[in-house]
Enzyme design. Structure first.
Site, PDB file in Angstrom:
ATOM      1  N   GLY A   1      -0.157 -20.953 -44.683  1.00 35.54           N
ATOM      2  CA  GLY A   1       1.300 -20.463 -45.529  1.00 35.54           C
ATOM      3  C   GLY A   1       1.341 -18.994 -45.286  1.00 35.54           C
TER       4      GLY A   1
ATOM      5  N   TYR B   1       4.989 -33.626 -28.681  1.00 41.32           N
ATOM      6  CA  TYR B   1       3.925 -34.069 -27.781  1.00 41.32           C
ATOM      7  C   TYR B   1       2.724 -34.985 -28.508  1.00 41.32           C
ATOM      8  CZ  TYR B   1       1.666 -29.669 -28.357  1.00 41.32           C
ATOM      9  OH  TYR B   1       0.944 -28.634 -28.708  1.00 41.32           O
TER      10      TYR B   1
ATOM     11  N   ARG C   1       1.200 -17.751 -27.703  1.00 38.68           N
ATOM     12  CA  ARG C   1       0.235 -18.574 -27.123  1.00 38.68           C
ATOM     13  C   ARG C   1       0.739 -19.567 -26.194  1.00 38.68           C
ATOM     14  NH1 ARG C   1      -1.586 -17.255 -32.503  1.00 38.68           N
ATOM     15  NH2 ARG C   1      -3.519 -16.072 -32.504  1.00 38.68           N
TER      16      ARG C   1
HETATM   17  C1  LIG Z   1       7.146 -25.599 -28.103  1.00 44.11           C
HETATM   18  C2  LIG Z   1       6.959 -27.031 -28.670  1.00 44.11           C
HETATM   19  C3  LIG Z   1       5.805 -27.452 -29.036  1.00 44.11           C
HETATM   20  C4  LIG Z   1       4.896 -26.471 -29.787  1.00 44.11           C
HETATM   21  C5  LIG Z   1       3.795 -26.956 -30.485  1.00 44.11           C
HETATM   22  C6  LIG Z   1       3.149 -25.834 -31.065  1.00 44.11           C
HETATM   23  C7  LIG Z   1       1.822 -26.092 -31.595  1.00 44.11           C
HETATM   24  C8  LIG Z   1       1.067 -25.265 -32.295  1.00 44.11           C
HETATM   25  O1  LIG Z   1      -0.107 -25.576 -32.820  1.00 44.11           O
HETATM   26  S1  LIG Z   1       1.191 -23.501 -32.284  1.00 44.11           S
HETATM   27  C9  LIG Z   1       0.131 -22.893 -33.353  1.00 44.11           C
HETATM   28  C10 LIG Z   1      -0.403 -21.554 -32.684  1.00 44.11           C
HETATM   29  N1  LIG Z   1      -0.981 -20.817 -33.630  1.00 44.11           N
HETATM   30  C11 LIG Z   1      -2.187 -20.540 -33.483  1.00 44.11           C
HETATM   31  O2  LIG Z   1      -2.919 -20.731 -32.551  1.00 44.11           O
HETATM   32  C12 LIG Z   1      -2.822 -19.534 -34.638  1.00 44.11           C
HETATM   33  C13 LIG Z   1      -4.426 -19.468 -34.561  1.00 44.11           C
HETATM   34  N2  LIG Z   1      -5.102 -19.452 -33.376  1.00 44.11           N
HETATM   35  C14 LIG Z   1      -6.065 -18.740 -33.281  1.00 44.11           C
HETATM   36  O3  LIG Z   1      -6.678 -17.941 -34.063  1.00 44.11           O
HETATM   37  C15 LIG Z   1      -6.704 -18.488 -31.989  1.00 44.11           C
HETATM   38  O4  LIG Z   1      -5.667 -18.435 -31.005  1.00 44.11           O
HETATM   39  C16 LIG Z   1      -7.880 -19.675 -31.592  1.00 44.11           C
HETATM   40  C17 LIG Z   1      -7.225 -21.199 -31.601  1.00 44.11           C
HETATM   41  C18 LIG Z   1      -8.241 -19.510 -30.062  1.00 44.11           C
HETATM   42  C19 LIG Z   1      -9.075 -19.622 -32.496  1.00 44.11           C
HETATM   43  O5  LIG Z   1      -9.367 -18.450 -32.869  1.00 44.11           O
HETATM   44  P1  LIG Z   1     -11.167 -18.292 -32.904  1.00 44.11           P
HETATM   45  O6  LIG Z   1     -11.227 -16.712 -32.822  1.00 44.11           O
HETATM   46  O7  LIG Z   1     -11.470 -19.129 -33.775  1.00 44.11           O
HETATM   47  O8  LIG Z   1     -11.515 -18.632 -31.661  1.00 44.11           O
HETATM   48  P2  LIG Z   1     -12.208 -17.885 -30.199  1.00 44.11           P
HETATM   49  O9  LIG Z   1     -13.523 -17.653 -30.574  1.00 44.11           O
HETATM   50  O10 LIG Z   1     -11.344 -16.837 -29.857  1.00 44.11           O
HETATM   51  O11 LIG Z   1     -12.051 -19.032 -29.030  1.00 44.11           O
HETATM   52  C20 LIG Z   1     -12.812 -20.163 -29.184  1.00 44.11           C
HETATM   53  C21 LIG Z   1     -12.845 -20.874 -27.710  1.00 44.11           C
HETATM   54  O12 LIG Z   1     -11.487 -20.930 -27.186  1.00 44.11           O
HETATM   55  C22 LIG Z   1     -11.702 -20.111 -26.341  1.00 44.11           C
HETATM   56  N3  LIG Z   1     -10.272 -19.663 -25.787  1.00 44.11           N
HETATM   57  C23 LIG Z   1      -9.603 -18.694 -26.501  1.00 44.11           C
HETATM   58  N4  LIG Z   1      -8.279 -18.588 -26.026  1.00 44.11           N
HETATM   59  C24 LIG Z   1      -8.360 -19.124 -24.923  1.00 44.11           C
HETATM   60  C25 LIG Z   1      -7.243 -19.403 -23.941  1.00 44.11           C
HETATM   61  N5  LIG Z   1      -5.886 -18.834 -24.050  1.00 44.11           N
HETATM   62  N6  LIG Z   1      -7.614 -19.912 -22.728  1.00 44.11           N
HETATM   63  C26 LIG Z   1      -8.743 -20.648 -22.620  1.00 44.11           C
HETATM   64  N7  LIG Z   1      -9.688 -20.642 -23.577  1.00 44.11           N
HETATM   65  C27 LIG Z   1      -9.388 -19.849 -24.724  1.00 44.11           C
HETATM   66  C28 LIG Z   1     -12.641 -19.005 -26.293  1.00 44.11           C
HETATM   67  O13 LIG Z   1     -12.898 -18.511 -25.098  1.00 44.11           O
HETATM   68  C29 LIG Z   1     -13.735 -19.849 -27.081  1.00 44.11           C
HETATM   69  O14 LIG Z   1     -14.533 -20.606 -26.016  1.00 44.11           O
HETATM   70  P3  LIG Z   1     -15.889 -20.046 -25.520  1.00 44.11           P
HETATM   71  O15 LIG Z   1     -15.443 -18.829 -24.666  1.00 44.11           O
HETATM   72  O16 LIG Z   1     -16.376 -21.010 -24.679  1.00 44.11           O
HETATM   73  O17 LIG Z   1     -16.687 -19.573 -26.547  1.00 44.11           O
HETATM   74  N1  LIG Z   2       6.335 -22.990 -33.700  1.00 45.72           N
HETATM   75  C1  LIG Z   2       6.576 -23.991 -33.247  1.00 45.72           C
HETATM   76  O1  LIG Z   2       7.396 -24.073 -32.205  1.00 45.72           O
HETATM   77  C2  LIG Z   2       5.840 -25.181 -33.543  1.00 45.72           C
HETATM   78  C3  LIG Z   2       5.017 -25.142 -34.308  1.00 45.72           C
HETATM   79  N2  LIG Z   2       4.261 -26.530 -34.675  1.00 45.72           N
HETATM   80  C4  LIG Z   2       3.267 -26.567 -35.743  1.00 45.72           C
HETATM   81  O2  LIG Z   2       3.694 -25.921 -36.855  1.00 45.72           O
HETATM   82  C5  LIG Z   2       2.653 -25.469 -37.454  1.00 45.72           C
HETATM   83  C6  LIG Z   2       2.721 -23.889 -37.723  1.00 45.72           C
HETATM   84  O3  LIG Z   2       2.857 -23.239 -36.499  1.00 45.72           O
HETATM   85  P1  LIG Z   2       3.371 -21.755 -36.537  1.00 45.72           P
HETATM   86  O4  LIG Z   2       3.956 -21.275 -37.743  1.00 45.72           O
HETATM   87  O5  LIG Z   2       4.582 -21.851 -35.454  1.00 45.72           O
HETATM   88  O6  LIG Z   2       2.215 -20.821 -36.050  1.00 45.72           O
HETATM   89  P2  LIG Z   2       1.345 -19.881 -36.840  1.00 45.72           P
HETATM   90  O7  LIG Z   2       0.271 -19.360 -35.890  1.00 45.72           O
HETATM   91  O8  LIG Z   2       2.342 -18.871 -37.604  1.00 45.72           O
HETATM   92  O9  LIG Z   2       0.495 -20.742 -37.994  1.00 45.72           O
HETATM   93  C7  LIG Z   2      -0.750 -21.259 -37.815  1.00 45.72           C
HETATM   94  C8  LIG Z   2      -1.515 -20.948 -39.295  1.00 45.72           C
HETATM   95  O10 LIG Z   2      -2.540 -21.472 -39.017  1.00 45.72           O
HETATM   96  C9  LIG Z   2      -3.632 -20.764 -39.642  1.00 45.72           C
HETATM   97  N3  LIG Z   2      -4.843 -21.080 -39.258  1.00 45.72           N
HETATM   98  C10 LIG Z   2      -5.333 -21.282 -38.015  1.00 45.72           C
HETATM   99  N4  LIG Z   2      -6.661 -21.506 -37.953  1.00 45.72           N
HETATM  100  C11 LIG Z   2      -7.017 -21.743 -39.174  1.00 45.72           C
HETATM  101  C12 LIG Z   2      -8.545 -22.184 -39.786  1.00 45.72           C
HETATM  102  N5  LIG Z   2      -9.220 -22.195 -39.003  1.00 45.72           N
HETATM  103  N6  LIG Z   2      -8.425 -22.364 -41.036  1.00 45.72           N
HETATM  104  C13 LIG Z   2      -7.302 -22.043 -41.813  1.00 45.72           C
HETATM  105  N7  LIG Z   2      -5.784 -21.649 -41.482  1.00 45.72           N
HETATM  106  C14 LIG Z   2      -5.968 -21.613 -40.262  1.00 45.72           C
HETATM  107  C15 LIG Z   2      -3.183 -19.370 -39.312  1.00 45.72           C
HETATM  108  O11 LIG Z   2      -3.862 -18.399 -40.421  1.00 45.72           O
HETATM  109  P3  LIG Z   2      -4.905 -17.591 -40.352  1.00 45.72           P
HETATM  110  O12 LIG Z   2      -4.864 -16.927 -38.634  1.00 45.72           O
HETATM  111  O13 LIG Z   2      -5.016 -16.416 -41.367  1.00 45.72           O
HETATM  112  O14 LIG Z   2      -6.126 -18.524 -40.369  1.00 45.72           O
HETATM  113  C16 LIG Z   2      -1.675 -19.543 -39.419  1.00 45.72           C
HETATM  114  O15 LIG Z   2      -1.234 -19.059 -40.388  1.00 45.72           O
HETATM  115  C17 LIG Z   2       1.451 -25.699 -36.842  1.00 45.72           C
HETATM  116  O16 LIG Z   2       0.908 -26.984 -37.336  1.00 45.72           O
HETATM  117  C18 LIG Z   2       2.182 -25.966 -35.541  1.00 45.72           C
HETATM  118  O17 LIG Z   2       1.201 -26.706 -34.801  1.00 45.72           O
HETATM  119  C19 LIG Z   2       4.675 -27.704 -34.059  1.00 45.72           C
HETATM  120  C20 LIG Z   2       5.590 -27.747 -33.063  1.00 45.72           C
HETATM  121  C21 LIG Z   2       6.314 -26.354 -32.817  1.00 45.72           C
END
Ligand SMILES: CCC/C=C/C=C/C(=O)SCCNC(=O)CCNC(=O)[C@H](O)C(C)(C)COP(=O)(O)OP(=O)(O)OC[C@H]1O[C@@H](n2cnc3c(N)ncnc32)[C@H](O)[C@@H]1OP(=O)(O)O
Ligand SMILES: NC(=O)C1=CN([C@@H]2O[C@H](COP(=O)(O)OP(=O)(O)OC[C@H]3O[C@@H](n4cnc5c(N)ncnc54)[C@H](OP(=O)(O)O)[C@@H]3O)[C@@H](O)[C@H]2O)C=CC1
Length: 333
Positions: free
Chosen positions: A65, A197, A249
């Protein structure tokens, strides 16, 4: 005769294709003429939709949030009277958001650190929530992780990281709260944010697609099982809505955004406020008969991508005259 028809059809196809290309390049060269003009029909409304006070005396937990869509949902629920708890890994981000929102709405927003991948951390987070506000009436599982990556480049830890946040994290939060709510005989609304998706699958985001599909199965299953405890479970599948977390991302260069807009029939991305209004409605008592619902919220993108003949949108009226004449000339099969 057959050759004449094929030749004519071939020429027509070329005409259609080249005019479609011209049309596309006109669109791309004109800063999104089609998307701009279509979008005028569908202006986003940003203000809260429900009557003020709809969430008075209600507690809402929103995972993730502190940023993006979760932040917008928190702002709307808080504006409507809820006491909110936002939980994720980055306490500083949560605290900033909590202060900003509560200073605007006058309703308390609590920040609780929690990595949803860790079931012990989730349990401690729920302890904290119980101490702060009591068990919540509204739970929104919004936290997620994602990045675009060819599947052959994924390490086991990359797979595990995404599926742990999205599927296991949602399950840990849902089960921990569900068990305690059941013990306390308290009803609640659970909402999961997935994506379009989750249903179709998608290349290049395979861990996210797999985990979101799992979340949908979890929520549909619990909708059936836990109604008897007063719990509702619903799912919103958003299409693209610009947030820093998602777009950095999924579209790191910004190159995909125009293509996304071009295939969305309403001609624009969604806005955080729009999904916040939908989430508020689904979580409110106005939706108390809604459970097990999967609500696609994408401006029409999913059906636009799915339809076999949707590309025919680029055929001009003159070309349709030719096509229709050809079709009408056909006799028999
Ligand atoms: C458009 C319409 C549809 C849209 C849908 C959207 C859906 C969504 O979910 S959008 C939400 C996006 N928000 C986030 O992702 C926020 C949180 N993300 C993160 O914190 C990081 O991006 C991550 C998910 C990677 C988690 O971070 P953390 O610090 O826990 O992990 P790392 O130690 O950095 O990475 C873990 C392993 O993943 C590998 N990795 C990381 N990034 C990539 C990449 N870009 N490509 C390939 N691999 C990646 C990283 O290397 C680690 O693996 P290893 O090296 O084997 O240890
Ligand atoms: N924006 C878009 O176009 C779309 C988004 N979605 C969905 O909407 C939701 C919100 O995405 P959006 O706001 O765009 O992206 P954000 O990256 O802003 O939101 C993701 C949130 O998840 C939290 N988060 C990530 N990892 C953890 C963890 N291990 N534990 C607790 N919290 C975690 C992050 O906070 P922190 O880093 O502090 O942990 C962050 O606030 C997601 O479920 C995403 O899949 C779906 C379709 C389209």
């Amino acid at each position: 005769m057959a050759a004449r028809v094929v030749g004519r059809a071939g020429r027509l196809a070329l005409v259609v294709r080249s005019s479609a290309v011209r049309l596309q390049s006109r669109l791309h060269g004109s800063t999104g003429l089609r998307s701009g003009s279509q979008a005028n029909f569908f202006p986003p409304l940003e203000d809260a939709m429900l009557p003020s006070g709809s969430f008075n005396n209600r507690m809402a937990l929103i995972t993730g949030g502190g940023t993006g869509l979760g932040r917008a949902m928190t702002a709307t629920l808080s504006q409507l009277g809820a006491q909110c708890i936002i939980a994720s890994r980055k306490l500083d981000v949560l605290q900033r958001t909590a202060e900003e929102i509560s200073s605007q709405t006058g309703n308390k927003v609590h920040a609780v650190q929690c990595d949803v991948r860790d079931p012990q951390a989730v349990s401690q987070c729920v302890d904290q929530i119980e101490a702060l506000t009591g068990l919540p009436d509204v739970i929104i599982n919004n936290a997620a992780g994602n990045f675009v990556c060819p599947s052959e480049r994924l390490s086991p830890n990359a797979w595990k990281t995404i599926t742990d946040i999205v599927l296991n994290g949602t399950a840990f939060v849902t089960l921990e709260l569900g068990k305690r709510l059941i013990q306390n005989q308290k009803g609640a609304s659970f909402l999961a944010i997935t994506t379009i998706y989750a249903e179709s699958g998608s290349g290049f985001v395979v861990p996210s697609a797999s985990a979101k599909a799992g979340v949908e199965a979890l929520y549909k299953s619990l909708a059936a099982e836990w109604g008897r405890y007063g719990h509702r479970f619903n799912i919103i599948q958003p299409g693209p809505i610009r947030t820093k977390g998602a777009f950095s991302r999924l579209d790191p260069t910004g190159a995909f955004e125009k293509a996304m807009i071009d295939r969305i029939p309403t001609g624009r991305l969604g806005t955080p406020a729009e999904i916040a209004n939908l989430a508020a409605y689904v979580s409110s008592n106005y939706a108390s008969w809604m459970s097990g619902a999967v609500i696609r919220f994408d401006g029409g993108e999913y059906v636009s991508l799915a339809g076999e003949f949707n590309e025919l949108r680029s055929v001009t009226p003159d070309q349709w005259k030719l096509l229709e004449a050809m079709i009408r000339k056909t006799k028999g099969s």
